[in-house]
Scaffold this motif. Structure first.
Motif, mmCIF file in Angstrom:
data_model
loop_
_atom_site.group_PDB
_atom_site.id
_atom_site.type_symbol
_atom_site.label_atom_id
_atom_site.label_comp_id
_atom_site.label_asym_id
_atom_site.label_seq_id
_atom_site.Cartn_x
_atom_site.Cartn_y
_atom_site.Cartn_z
ATOM 1 N N MET A 109 0.820 -1.207 0.000
ATOM 2 C CA MET A 109 0.000 0.000 0.000
ATOM 3 C C MET A 109 0.857 1.262 0.000
ATOM 4 O O MET A 109 1.984 1.264 0.493
ATOM 5 N N THR A 110 0.314 2.331 -0.551
ATOM 6 C CA THR A 110 0.932 3.652 -0.479
ATOM 7 C C THR A 110 -0.125 4.643 -0.019
ATOM 8 O O THR A 110 -1.175 4.771 -0.655
ATOM 9 N N SER A 111 0.119 5.322 1.100
ATOM 10 C CA SER A 111 -0.860 6.289 1.609
ATOM 11 C C SER A 111 -0.222 7.163 2.676
ATOM 12 O O SER A 111 0.858 6.859 3.203
ATOM 13 N N ASN A 112 -0.909 8.255 3.004
ATOM 14 C CA ASN A 112 -0.449 9.129 4.084
ATOM 15 C C ASN A 112 -0.483 8.408 5.416
ATOM 16 O O ASN A 112 0.338 8.673 6.303
ATOM 17 N N GLU A 113 -1.448 7.482 5.563
ATOM 18 C CA GLU A 113 -1.564 6.736 6.813
ATOM 19 C C GLU A 113 -0.344 5.844 7.010
ATOM 20 O O GLU A 113 0.138 5.668 8.126
ATOM 21 N N VAL A 114 0.136 5.256 5.925
ATOM 22 C CA VAL A 114 1.339 4.426 6.016
ATOM 23 C C VAL A 114 2.526 5.275 6.468
ATOM 24 O O VAL A 114 3.324 4.861 7.311
ATOM 25 N N ALA A 129 14.556 3.960 8.148
ATOM 26 C CA ALA A 129 14.534 4.634 6.847
ATOM 27 C C ALA A 129 13.707 5.922 6.930
ATOM 28 O O ALA A 129 13.104 6.237 7.955
ATOM 29 N N THR A 130 13.680 6.664 5.835
ATOM 30 C CA THR A 130 12.860 7.870 5.758
ATOM 31 C C THR A 130 11.416 7.482 5.443
ATOM 32 O O THR A 130 11.175 6.714 4.512
ATOM 33 N N PRO A 131 10.442 7.953 6.233
ATOM 34 C CA PRO A 131 9.043 7.639 5.930
ATOM 35 C C PRO A 131 8.661 8.115 4.534
ATOM 36 O O PRO A 131 8.868 9.274 4.190
ATOM 37 N N THR A 132 8.126 7.211 3.728
ATOM 38 C CA THR A 132 7.780 7.535 2.341
ATOM 39 C C THR A 132 6.301 7.358 2.039
ATOM 40 O O THR A 132 5.813 7.829 1.017
ATOM 41 N N GLY A 133 5.591 6.635 2.916
ATOM 42 C CA GLY A 133 4.189 6.331 2.645
ATOM 43 C C GLY A 133 4.009 5.033 1.893
ATOM 44 O O GLY A 133 2.875 4.590 1.677
ATOM 45 N N TYR A 134 5.127 4.391 1.496
ATOM 46 C CA TYR A 134 5.028 3.093 0.813
ATOM 47 C C TYR A 134 5.287 1.972 1.808
ATOM 48 O O TYR A 134 6.304 1.966 2.511
ATOM 49 N N PHE A 135 4.392 1.001 1.857
ATOM 50 C CA PHE A 135 4.484 -0.123 2.791
ATOM 51 C C PHE A 135 5.245 -1.261 2.113
ATOM 52 O O PHE A 135 4.663 -2.132 1.483
ATOM 53 N N ALA A 235 11.747 -11.839 -11.427
ATOM 54 C CA ALA A 235 10.405 -11.459 -11.879
ATOM 55 C C ALA A 235 9.549 -10.959 -10.733
ATOM 56 O O ALA A 235 8.872 -9.927 -10.842
ATOM 57 N N THR A 236 9.567 -11.678 -9.602
ATOM 58 C CA THR A 236 8.738 -11.259 -8.463
ATOM 59 C C THR A 236 9.339 -10.051 -7.763
ATOM 60 O O THR A 236 8.602 -9.220 -7.211
ATOM 61 N N LEU A 237 10.666 -9.919 -7.789
ATOM 62 C CA LEU A 237 11.293 -8.711 -7.258
ATOM 63 C C LEU A 237 10.834 -7.491 -8.050
ATOM 64 O O LEU A 237 10.536 -6.435 -7.486
ATOM 65 N N TYR A 238 10.785 -7.654 -9.367
ATOM 66 C CA TYR A 238 10.414 -6.546 -10.245
ATOM 67 C C TYR A 238 8.952 -6.136 -10.043
ATOM 68 O O TYR A 238 8.595 -4.972 -10.195
ATOM 69 N N GLN A 239 8.113 -7.107 -9.694
ATOM 70 C CA GLN A 239 6.696 -6.823 -9.487
ATOM 71 C C GLN A 239 6.444 -6.156 -8.146
ATOM 72 O O GLN A 239 5.415 -5.521 -7.945
ATOM 73 N N SER A 240 7.383 -6.301 -7.216
ATOM 74 C CA SER A 240 7.200 -5.719 -5.886
ATOM 75 C C SER A 240 8.015 -4.434 -5.776
ATOM 76 O O SER A 240 8.729 -4.046 -6.691
ATOM 77 N N GLY A 241 7.911 -3.794 -4.662
ATOM 78 C CA GLY A 241 8.681 -2.582 -4.450
ATOM 79 C C GLY A 241 8.080 -1.360 -5.114
ATOM 80 O O GLY A 241 7.112 -1.437 -5.865
ATOM 81 N N LYS A 242 8.680 -0.230 -4.835
ATOM 82 C CA LYS A 242 8.194 1.056 -5.345
ATOM 83 C C LYS A 242 9.205 1.619 -6.341
ATOM 84 O O LYS A 242 10.398 1.687 -6.065
ATOM 85 N N ASN A 243 8.718 2.018 -7.519
ATOM 86 C CA ASN A 243 9.604 2.580 -8.532
ATOM 87 C C ASN A 243 10.290 3.835 -8.006
ATOM 88 O O ASN A 243 9.669 4.672 -7.349
ATOM 89 N N THR A 244 11.571 3.964 -8.304
ATOM 90 C CA THR A 244 12.305 5.177 -7.967
ATOM 91 C C THR A 244 12.861 5.781 -9.256
ATOM 92 O O THR A 244 13.388 5.051 -10.102
ATOM 93 N N SER A 245 12.739 7.076 -9.399
ATOM 94 C CA SER A 245 13.163 7.726 -10.652
ATOM 95 C C SER A 245 14.657 7.595 -10.866
ATOM 96 O O SER A 245 15.134 7.417 -11.997
ATOM 97 N N THR A 246 15.397 7.712 -9.793
ATOM 98 C CA THR A 246 16.834 7.447 -9.822
ATOM 99 C C THR A 246 17.150 6.549 -8.637
ATOM 100 O O THR A 246 16.538 6.688 -7.573
ATOM 101 N N PRO A 247 18.082 5.611 -8.794
ATOM 102 C CA PRO A 247 18.333 4.665 -7.697
ATOM 103 C C PRO A 247 18.967 5.328 -6.479
ATOM 104 O O PRO A 247 19.811 6.214 -6.606
ATOM 105 N N ASN A 248 18.527 4.902 -5.316
ATOM 106 C CA ASN A 248 19.118 5.295 -4.048
ATOM 107 C C ASN A 248 19.884 4.111 -3.477
ATOM 108 O O ASN A 248 19.616 2.959 -3.837
ATOM 109 N N VAL A 249 20.807 4.382 -2.594
ATOM 110 C CA VAL A 249 21.576 3.300 -1.978
ATOM 111 C C VAL A 249 20.616 2.288 -1.353
ATOM 112 O O VAL A 249 19.707 2.653 -0.605
#
Length: 303
Positions: A109-114, A129-135, A235-249
Motif C-alpha cells: 500500500m501507499t498512503s499518508n496513513e502508512v 529509513a525515511t518515511p515515504t508512505g510506501y508499505f 520477476a517477483t522482485l520486479y513486481q514488488s517494491g516502489k519505482n524510484t526515478s533514480t536509484p538510491n543506496v
C-alpha cells in the motif's frame, strides 16, 4: 422422474447467494465459529477496551461473541455478535489512535496513513529509513518486530490492535535495549554486508555464500544483512517494491538480458551496483558500463 429432476436443476440454477459487501478488520465479516488471524486481532482490540479477558487465540467462540455483543450494546449497535463494518468502525473510532484510517495497512500500500505509521515506528526505534508512505518489506519487518515485542499477532499488518499499541507505546528512549535489538539494518548496512561476498562464484539457483545466482544473492543479503525478506526471483522482485526515478543506496536495479526483467543487483551509490554475474560471480559494476547501460530497466525500493 426425469421431468422432476430437470425442474430441480432449473430451480437450482436460479439460486443467487447473497453478496457480503461489509468488511471487518479489512476484508471480511467475523462471526462465531471462525478461526482467522483477524479474529485474534479483534480479540486484542476488545482486550484493550477491557471487554475481553481471555487469551487471544484467533478462534471466534462464545466468549468472543459475548464480548462483541457487550461492545455493540454499549455503542447502540445492532447486537448480533457479528463484527461487520458498523462494529468495525465503532471499534476504530473509539480508539485513541492518531492514525484513523478505517482500513488495514499492509504490504504494497501507499498512503499518508502508512507514512504516519512509519514515523511512529521510527520514533520508537523500529524503522530506520525515511518515511515515504510506501508499505514495503522494511516497513513490514518493522511492524512485525514491534508486534512481537508487544505481544500482538505477528502478521506484519497494521490493524486496530497494532495501531493502538503504536500510539500508546513509549518511545525508544525508555526501552532502547529491547527496541534496538529488533530494528532492521539501514540501506547502508545492507550494502556493507553485501560487499563481504565479493568473489563468491555464480551458481544457478544458489542462495548461500558457497554460490549465488543474481536474485539468490539479493535474497540472502537482505535477509541476513538486514532482517528483510524480499521475493526470491527477479520477476517477483520486479513486481514488488516502489519505482524510484533514480536509484538510491539499497535500491534494487533491474536489467533486461533475455527479454523482460532477467537480472538484478543492489545499488551501492556513485553509479555502481553489486550483483552476482554469471561470468564474474559477486562483483561491483557500473550502470554506465557498455553492457549494462543499454539493458537497464530501472530501480525499485523495498524500504
Amino acid at each position: 422422474m426425469k421431468k422432476i429432476i430437470s425442474s430441480l436443476a432449473l430451480c437450482s440454477s436460479l439460486i443467487v447467494l447473497p453478496t457480503i459487501s461489509q468488511a471487518a478488520l479489512g476484508d471480511k465479516l467475523l462471526k462465531e465459529g471462525m478461526t482467522d488471524p483477524d479474529v485474534k486481532e479483534l480479540q486484542d482490540v476488545l482486550r484493550q477496551k477491557g471487554i475481553f479477558s481471555a487469551t487471544s487465540t484467533g478462534y471466534f467462540g462464545s466468549i468472543t461473541k459475548d464480548s462483541v455483543l457487550s461492545f455493540q450494546r454499549s455503542h447502540s449497535l445492532t447486537a448480533d455478535g457479528i463484527v461487520g463494518s458498523n462494529t468495525y468502525q465503532a471499534l476504530i473510532g473509539n480508539s485513541t489512535s492518531t492514525v484513523t484510517n478505517g482500513t488495514l495497512l499492509k504490504y504494497g500500500m501507499t498512503s499518508n496513513e502508512v507514512e504516519k505509521v512509519q514515523q511512529l515506528l521510527k520514533d520508537k526505534g523500529y524503522f530506520n529509513a525515511t518515511p515515504t508512505g510506501y508499505f514495503g518489506t522494511v516497513t513490514q519487518t518493522a511492524v512485525m518486530n514491534f508486534q512481537r515485542d508487544h505481544g500482538l499477532a505477528v502478521d506484519g499488518i497494521v490493524g486496530p490492535a497494532t495501531l493502538n499499541a503504536l500510539n500508546n507505546a513509549s518511545s525508544s528512549s525508555t526501552g532502547s535495549s529491547t527496541v534496538n535489538s529488533s530494528t532492521q539494518a539501514t540501506a547502508s548496512d545492507i550494502v556493507a554486508y553485501s560487499k563481504k561476498f565479493i568473489g563468491v562464484p555464480y551458481v544457478w539457483g544458489g542462495t548461500s555464500p558457497s554460490g549465488f545466482d543474481c536474485s539468490g544473492f539479493i535474497y540472502y543479503v537482505f535477509k541476513n544483512g538486514g532482517g528483510v525478506t524480499v521475493p526470491r526471483t527477479v520477476a517477483t522482485l520486479y513486481q514488488s517494491g516502489k519505482n524510484t526515478s533514480t536509484p538510491n543506496v539499497g535500491d534494487i536495479v533491474f536489467f533486461d538480458t533475455t527479454g523482460g526483467p532477467s537480472h538484478a543487483g543492489i545499488y551501492i551509490g556513485n553509479g555502481q551496483f553489486i550483483h552476482a554475474g554469471s561470468s564474474t560471480g559477486v562483483t561491483i559494476a557500473s550502470l554506465s558500463n557498455s553492457y549494462w547501460a543499454p539493458r537497464y530497466l530501472g530501480s525499485k525500493s523495498v524500504f
